[in-house]
Design a protein around this motif. Structure first.
Motif, PDB file in Angstrom:
ATOM      1  N   UNK A 420       0.826  -1.203   0.000  1.00 30.90           N
ATOM      2  CA  UNK A 420       0.000   0.000   0.000  1.00 30.90           C
ATOM      3  C   UNK A 420       0.865   1.260   0.000  1.00 30.90           C
ATOM      4  N   UNK A 421       1.961   1.237   0.756  1.00 33.47           N
ATOM      5  CA  UNK A 421       2.887   2.376   0.731  1.00 33.47           C
ATOM      6  C   UNK A 421       3.464   2.581  -0.666  1.00 33.47           C
ATOM      7  N   UNK A 422       3.819   1.485  -1.316  1.00 31.60           N
ATOM      8  CA  UNK A 422       4.353   1.580  -2.671  1.00 31.60           C
ATOM      9  C   UNK A 422       3.289   2.087  -3.648  1.00 31.60           C
ATOM     10  N   UNK A 423       2.047   1.679  -3.423  1.00 33.05           N
ATOM     11  CA  UNK A 423       0.947   2.129  -4.276  1.00 33.05           C
ATOM     12  C   UNK A 423       0.751   3.632  -4.144  1.00 33.05           C
ATOM     13  N   UNK A 424       0.758   4.125  -2.915  1.00 33.28           N
ATOM     14  CA  UNK A 424       0.589   5.565  -2.672  1.00 33.28           C
ATOM     15  C   UNK A 424       1.707   6.355  -3.342  1.00 33.28           C
ATOM     16  N   UNK A 425       2.948   5.866  -3.206  1.00 31.84           N
ATOM     17  CA  UNK A 425       4.084   6.549  -3.822  1.00 31.84           C
ATOM     18  C   UNK A 425       3.966   6.545  -5.342  1.00 31.84           C
ATOM     19  N   UNK A 426       3.541   5.415  -5.906  1.00 30.89           N
ATOM     20  CA  UNK A 426       3.371   5.329  -7.355  1.00 30.89           C
ATOM     21  C   UNK A 426       2.321   6.325  -7.825  1.00 30.89           C
ATOM     22  N   UNK A 427       1.226   6.440  -7.092  1.00 32.74           N
ATOM     23  CA  UNK A 427       0.169   7.367  -7.479  1.00 32.74           C
ATOM     24  C   UNK A 427       0.614   8.817  -7.332  1.00 32.74           C
ATOM     25  N   UNK A 428       1.452   9.093  -6.343  1.00 31.68           N
ATOM     26  CA  UNK A 428       2.012  10.440  -6.212  1.00 31.68           C
ATOM     27  C   UNK A 428       2.870  10.790  -7.421  1.00 31.68           C
ATOM     28  N   UNK A 429       3.644   9.813  -7.878  1.00 29.50           N
ATOM     29  CA  UNK A 429       4.455  10.044  -9.070  1.00 29.50           C
ATOM     30  C   UNK A 429       3.576  10.244 -10.302  1.00 29.50           C
ATOM     31  N   UNK A 430       2.498   9.463 -10.391  1.00 34.50           N
ATOM     32  CA  UNK A 430       1.603   9.610 -11.540  1.00 34.50           C
ATOM     33  C   UNK A 430       0.989  11.006 -11.580  1.00 34.50           C
ATOM     34  N   UNK A 431       0.723  11.573 -10.396  1.00 36.17           N
ATOM     35  CA  UNK A 431       0.143  12.918 -10.326  1.00 36.17           C
ATOM     36  C   UNK A 431       1.094  13.966 -10.886  1.00 36.17           C
ATOM     37  N   UNK A 432       2.392  13.641 -10.914  1.00 38.38           N
ATOM     38  CA  UNK A 432       3.393  14.558 -11.463  1.00 38.38           C
ATOM     39  C   UNK A 432       3.910  14.056 -12.809  1.00 38.38           C
ATOM     40  N   UNK A 433       3.114  13.215 -13.467  1.00 39.62           N
ATOM     41  CA  UNK A 433       3.557  12.593 -14.713  1.00 39.62           C
ATOM     42  C   UNK A 433       2.586  12.887 -15.850  1.00 39.62           C
ATOM     43  N   UNK A 434       3.052  12.626 -17.048  1.00 40.10           N
ATOM     44  CA  UNK A 434       2.241  12.790 -18.253  1.00 40.10           C
ATOM     45  C   UNK A 434       1.970  11.422 -18.858  1.00 40.10           C
TER      46      UNK A 434
END
Length: 462
Positions: A420-434
């Protein structure tokens, strides 16, 4: 950081020579039937050795409880044990560290508290503000009676003056240069293509740090800052782990094996393998790969996990230059209904790798794989999250060099809590991604297409 040596026209002669040297190399093929064979029970280890079959079964049941439907635990883990050999170890505490500042602060704290020994292995150790702070602290601990043993890669640290490491040696630090570039210093057959890309720090045999972060000031900024980013202050986005518990001894074994293989000076007697104790509830496997072995253990582990994925495959990687097996595994996962996403960099420190990576986009997008590019930061992380319960963080890039020529190191963490921690981090990166779409991708300039095709020719060497 791919390589501190930037490619210019004159260097292509050297690259071609390396191509000839690497011509015989190949990534091992996984036998298709391996992933389908009946699994034997998964064995877990604890602080005092192997657990009973009943104990292992109970822990695995807890890991699967409330998790998304997945066959990772039932099929992949038993196969992984056969392929890799290192144990799944219970009783660990794993802390996710994001970017350089957080990671360095945790490392400095651990080093300051060291009482017996400090073992460090790194690809790049620069003579800059961060490197000098590490060096000063290591020398201080050495002079206080804590034995410090350091392995640095000759190519990765080629821009660091020899005097920098000489100063460490003069203070008593035991310093080992991995595979010296100078052929006169070679300990066996000279091969500049073989490199130690690991990033590992072990303190007192109780705490270990593993991930993608080198010792360099380029990591001095956080990638999630709300400030305007320029080339001068561009942040590097990376991921590291702090581990405490019985699995640390497995990382210690990998450090010791490298020291012995590289014929380092005998290590001063210390308590390198103290009595283990439980620090938490995480189940972790330490995986090290070396070109000395028949195949890359990290590669076959990741490939097996992807082949057994049921719901999601989320890969974050700085240098994505896949071989045919990895490409096929990702495409087949999509065909099974798995959500496959790649988080890749929008900017890079290696133009050749950047364009070689993009040469695969059309094929990947056409197969239904989603590709995102991280904006406003230089993505350097190497992580994976599969089915929400299988995670890995380490030094391994998804390219031929990592799988064939480099020593790499990763931690595999099982369980939904860390997932779940990894999922949250991945989604944070997606929010700053194209998000890259097939339609928009096919409208890219012809000049980029030419660069991609040219870089693709060098894919095996990057």
């Amino acid at each position: 950081m791919k390589n501190p040596v930037y490619f210019h026209a004159a260097q292509f002669v050297a690259v071609f020579a390396l191509f000839l040297l690497a011509g015989c190399s190949s990534i091992p093929a996984l036998v298709p039937d391996m992933a389908m064979r009946p699994s034997r029970p998964v064995q877990l280890d604890g602080a005092h050795g192997p657990l009973s079959a009943a104990q292992s079964k109970t822990i695995l049941a807890r890991l699967k409880n409330n998790a998304t439907e997945t066959n990772i635990f039932d099929r992949h883990l038993a196969l992984e044990s056969e392929l890799v050999g290192s144990p799944l170890v219970v009783g660990n505490k794993v802390t996710l560290l994001v970017d350089g500042p957080t990671t360095y602060n945790a490392m400095f704290t651990a080093i300051e508290r060291a009482k017996n020994h400090i073992n460090m292995e790194t690809y790049i150790f620069e003579d800059d503000e961060v490197g000098q702070r590490f060096a000063a602290l290591l020398m201080k601990k050495q002079q206080s009676g804590v034995q410090v043993n350091l392995i640095y890669d000759s190519v990765g640290s080629i821009n660091t003056p020899k005097a920098f490491f000489d100063t460490l040696k003069q203070s008593g630090v035991n310093v080992l240069e991995f595979n010296p570039v100078n052929p006169l210093l070679a300990r066996k057959g000279w091969d500049v293509n073989r490199r130690d890309h690991r990033k590992l720090l072990i303190v007192d045999g109780q705490v270990a740090f593993v991930g993608g972060i080198n010792i360099s000031s380029v990591y001095s900024s956080s990638s999630f800052r709300r400030v305007k980013i320029t080339k001068k202050n561009q942040a590097w986005r990376d991921t590291h782990l702090r581990l405490a518990g019985p699995v640390v001894s497995e990382f210690q074994k990998l450090f010791m094996a490298t020291w012995i293989e590289q014929q380092g000076e005998p290590l001063a007697p210390r308590d390198y393998f103290p009595v283990s104790k439980n620090y938490g509830h995480e189940v972790v496997r330490a995986i090290g790969s070396s070109p000395e072995e028949p195949y890359s253990q990290i590669y076959v582990t990741l490939l097996s996990a992807i082949n057994n994925a049921e719901t999601q495959v989320y890969l974050t990687n700085a240098y994505f230059v896949p071989d045919p097996q990895l490409l096929a595994a990702l495409k087949q996962a999509v065909q099974r209904g798995v959500d496959v996403r790649l988080l890749l960099p929008a900017t890079t420190d290696s133009a050749l790798v950047f364009y070689a990576s993009r040469s695969y986009y059309d094929e990947l997008l056409n197969a239904g794989i989603k590709i995102y590019e991280r904006q406003d930061a230089l993505l350097h992380a190497k992580t994976a999250l599969i089915d929400g319960v299988w995670s890995t963080v380490g030094s391994t890039n998804l390219d031929w060099r990592s799988f064939l020529n480099n020593q790499e190191i990763n931690a595999v963490v099982l369980g939904q809590d860390f997932g779940l921690q990894m999922q949250v981090l991945f989604e944070q990166d997606l929010a700053s991604s194209k998000l890259i779409t097939l339609e928009s991708w096919r409208k890219r300039p012809v000049s980029n297409r030419i660069k991609e095709r040219a870089a693709r020719l060098w894919a095996r060497l990057l």
